[in-house]
Design a protein around this motif. Structure first.
Motif, short mmCIF file in Angstrom:
data_model
loop_
_atom_site.label_atom_id
_atom_site.label_comp_id
_atom_site.label_asym_id
_atom_site.label_seq_id
_atom_site.Cartn_x
_atom_site.Cartn_y
_atom_site.Cartn_z
N ARG A 64 16.62 -12.53 -15.51
CA ARG A 64 15.54 -12.41 -14.54
C ARG A 64 15.56 -10.99 -13.99
O ARG A 64 16.62 -10.48 -13.64
N THR A 65 14.39 -10.36 -13.94
CA THR A 65 14.29 -9.00 -13.42
C THR A 65 13.40 -9.00 -12.19
O THR A 65 12.47 -9.82 -12.09
N ARG A 66 13.67 -8.12 -11.26
CA ARG A 66 12.89 -8.07 -10.02
C ARG A 66 11.46 -7.60 -10.29
O ARG A 66 11.22 -6.79 -11.19
N VAL A 67 10.54 -8.10 -9.48
CA VAL A 67 9.16 -7.62 -9.47
C VAL A 67 9.02 -6.64 -8.31
O VAL A 67 9.29 -6.98 -7.16
N LEU A 68 8.63 -5.41 -8.63
CA LEU A 68 8.50 -4.36 -7.62
C LEU A 68 7.03 -4.04 -7.36
O LEU A 68 6.22 -4.03 -8.29
N THR A 69 6.70 -3.76 -6.12
CA THR A 69 5.36 -3.28 -5.77
C THR A 69 5.48 -1.77 -5.55
O THR A 69 6.25 -1.31 -4.69
N VAL A 70 4.73 -0.99 -6.34
CA VAL A 70 4.93 0.46 -6.37
C VAL A 70 3.60 1.21 -6.31
O VAL A 70 2.54 0.67 -6.61
N ALA A 71 3.72 2.47 -5.93
CA ALA A 71 2.57 3.39 -5.95
C ALA A 71 3.09 4.80 -6.11
O ALA A 71 4.26 5.09 -5.82
N ALA A 72 2.22 5.68 -6.56
CA ALA A 72 2.58 7.09 -6.72
C ALA A 72 2.45 7.82 -5.38
O ALA A 72 1.63 7.45 -4.54
N PRO A 73 3.26 8.85 -5.15
CA PRO A 73 3.11 9.64 -3.93
C PRO A 73 1.69 10.14 -3.72
O PRO A 73 1.21 10.18 -2.57
N ALA A 74 1.00 10.52 -4.80
CA ALA A 74 -0.37 11.03 -4.66
C ALA A 74 -1.29 9.97 -4.08
O ALA A 74 -2.16 10.27 -3.24
N TYR A 75 -1.12 8.72 -4.50
CA TYR A 75 -1.97 7.64 -3.95
C TYR A 75 -1.65 7.43 -2.48
O TYR A 75 -2.56 7.26 -1.64
N LEU A 76 -0.38 7.42 -2.12
CA LEU A 76 0.02 7.18 -0.74
C LEU A 76 -0.45 8.30 0.18
O LEU A 76 -0.84 8.04 1.34
N GLU A 77 -0.42 9.51 -0.30
CA GLU A 77 -0.93 10.63 0.50
C GLU A 77 -2.43 10.50 0.74
O GLU A 77 -2.95 10.84 1.81
N ARG A 78 -3.14 10.01 -0.26
CA ARG A 78 -4.60 9.89 -0.17
C ARG A 78 -5.05 8.67 0.62
O ARG A 78 -6.02 8.73 1.39
N CYS A 79 -4.35 7.55 0.46
CA CYS A 79 -4.82 6.28 1.02
C CYS A 79 -3.91 5.69 2.08
O CYS A 79 -4.26 4.68 2.70
N GLY A 80 -2.74 6.29 2.29
CA GLY A 80 -1.80 5.75 3.26
C GLY A 80 -0.88 4.71 2.64
O GLY A 80 -1.22 4.09 1.64
N ARG A 81 0.27 4.54 3.28
CA ARG A 81 1.26 3.58 2.78
C ARG A 81 1.14 2.26 3.55
O ARG A 81 1.22 2.27 4.79
N PRO A 82 0.93 1.14 2.86
CA PRO A 82 0.87 -0.14 3.57
C PRO A 82 2.24 -0.48 4.16
O PRO A 82 3.26 -0.37 3.48
N SER A 83 2.25 -0.90 5.41
CA SER A 83 3.52 -1.17 6.08
C SER A 83 4.06 -2.56 5.78
O SER A 83 5.26 -2.80 5.87
N THR A 84 3.17 -3.48 5.43
CA THR A 84 3.56 -4.86 5.10
C THR A 84 2.73 -5.33 3.91
O THR A 84 1.67 -4.76 3.62
N PRO A 85 3.17 -6.38 3.21
CA PRO A 85 2.36 -6.91 2.13
C PRO A 85 0.95 -7.33 2.55
O PRO A 85 0.00 -7.19 1.78
N VAL A 86 0.80 -7.80 3.78
CA VAL A 86 -0.52 -8.22 4.25
C VAL A 86 -1.50 -7.05 4.23
O VAL A 86 -2.70 -7.24 3.98
N ALA A 87 -0.99 -5.83 4.45
CA ALA A 87 -1.86 -4.66 4.49
C ALA A 87 -2.43 -4.29 3.12
O ALA A 87 -3.31 -3.44 3.03
N LEU A 88 -1.95 -4.93 2.06
CA LEU A 88 -2.48 -4.64 0.72
C LEU A 88 -3.95 -5.01 0.59
O LEU A 88 -4.63 -4.54 -0.32
N ALA A 89 -4.45 -5.86 1.49
CA ALA A 89 -5.86 -6.27 1.42
C ALA A 89 -6.79 -5.07 1.53
O ALA A 89 -7.93 -5.12 1.04
N GLY A 90 -6.35 -4.00 2.13
CA GLY A 90 -7.18 -2.82 2.29
C GLY A 90 -6.93 -1.75 1.25
O GLY A 90 -7.40 -0.61 1.42
N HIS A 91 -6.21 -2.08 0.16
CA HIS A 91 -5.86 -1.09 -0.84
C HIS A 91 -6.38 -1.47 -2.23
O HIS A 91 -6.71 -2.63 -2.50
#
Length: 303
Positions: free
Chosen positions: A164-191
């Motif tokens: 079994r391998t872990r499932v990771l939620t990831v993004a590139a630094p460029a995306y986070l700089e442009r759109c912001g980093r979600p602080s919780t999983p619930v915040a993914l609704a806006g991404h």
């Protein structure tokens, strides 16, 4: 019906057609011509009095009568083969040809670097490794064993959990700089969340987050959906959106900073890797050797 050797011979040919997926592959397995295999099946059908195969120009499939006959006869044929192997002293020999369908993630990151060891250990085995969808038909494609990610649906296949391998939620630094980093999983609704198609259900995987026995399902959406892992990861690295990926195979991207794990405080979601094969009472030594090898090399990658 009085028994004669022709019935047993015809059943052996039919089993080779089913396991090989075509007259041509069956002919290669049996050392016959494709036309000879076709004639043998036709004689068996005439002998029994029912049609066993539906034939088209592009495919073969068992009829309902053929399926029942094969399911009833296959264990006995395997028993005869096992008895012959034991009598000749070759039951434990690893030789011949092995055809394996291997998930590309496991093939690239785990299996390929260790293949020289496998070849040195079993010099009399000729191995063909192919990559097919994780929902492919092993029997129709002439596959001896497959390495597949995901829960395995109920079927006649024999399944062994490798890791079994872990499932990771990831993004590139460029995306986070442009759109912001979600602080919780619930915040993914806006991404913009990149979707990946489940090959078995033909729809995107659900996004779930687990920790300490708690499960948090999150409805996500995005402008991109992929069926190829490499393309999805490349798009994520380029800043196209947020993705859920398997830890196996992307550790280097996270370590280098090309991708950022967003929610390390939700570490509980995992995804299984299975070895599956057509179910038989006794598995050939070559299949067991490959399964044991894959299980051993997969162990350090499990969580």
């Amino acid at each position: 019906m009085a028994f004669d050797g022709r019935l047993l011979g015809g059943m052996s040919v039919l089993a080779a057609v089913v396991e090989g997926g075509s007259f041509t592959r069956a002919a290669e397995m049996l050392g016959l011509s494709a036309s000879g295999v076709s004639r043998a099946v036709a004689r068996l059908e005439q002998r029994i009095g029912v049609r066993l195969l539906d034939r088209t120009t592009r495919s073969l499939s068992l009829t309902s009568e053929g399926t029942r006959l094969y399911e009833l006869a296959a264990p006995h044929l395997a028993g005869i083969e096992a008895a012959a192997n034991l009598a000749s002293g070759t039951a434990g020999s690893v030789r011949g040809a092995l055809r394996a369908s291997v998930n590309p993630i496991f093939s690239r990151h785990v299996l390929a670097p260790r293949l020289p060891e496998f070849v040195a250990r079993f010099p009399d085995l000729k191995t063909t490794i192919v990559q097919q969808p994780d929902a492919g038909d092993l029997v129709a494609e002439g596959i001896d064993v497959a390495i597949r990610f995901g829960p395995q649906p109920p079927s006649s296949l024999s399944s062994r959990l490798l890791l079994r391998t872990r499932v990771l939620t990831v993004a590139a630094p460029a995306y986070l700089e442009r759109c912001g980093r979600p602080s919780t999983p619930v915040a993914l609704a806006g991404h913009n969340c990149i979707q990946f198609l489940d090959p078995q259900r033909r729809r995107p995987f659900a996004w779930d987050f687990l920790r300490d026995g708690e499960t948090l399902p999150i409805a996500t959406q995005g402008s991109l959906t992929f069926a190829d892992v490499d393309t999805m990861v490349a798009a994520c690295v380029a800043g196209a959106g947020i993705a859920q990926v398997l830890a196996l195979g992307i550790e280097g991207l996270v370590t280098s900073g090309a991708l950022v794990e967003l929610f390390p405080d939700w570490p509980g979601e995992t995804f299984p890797l299975h070895a599956v094969r057509p179910s038989r009472r006794l598995s050939p030594a070559k299949v067991e050797a490959f399964l044991d090898f894959c299980e051993a090399i997969a162990r350090p990658y499990g969580c």
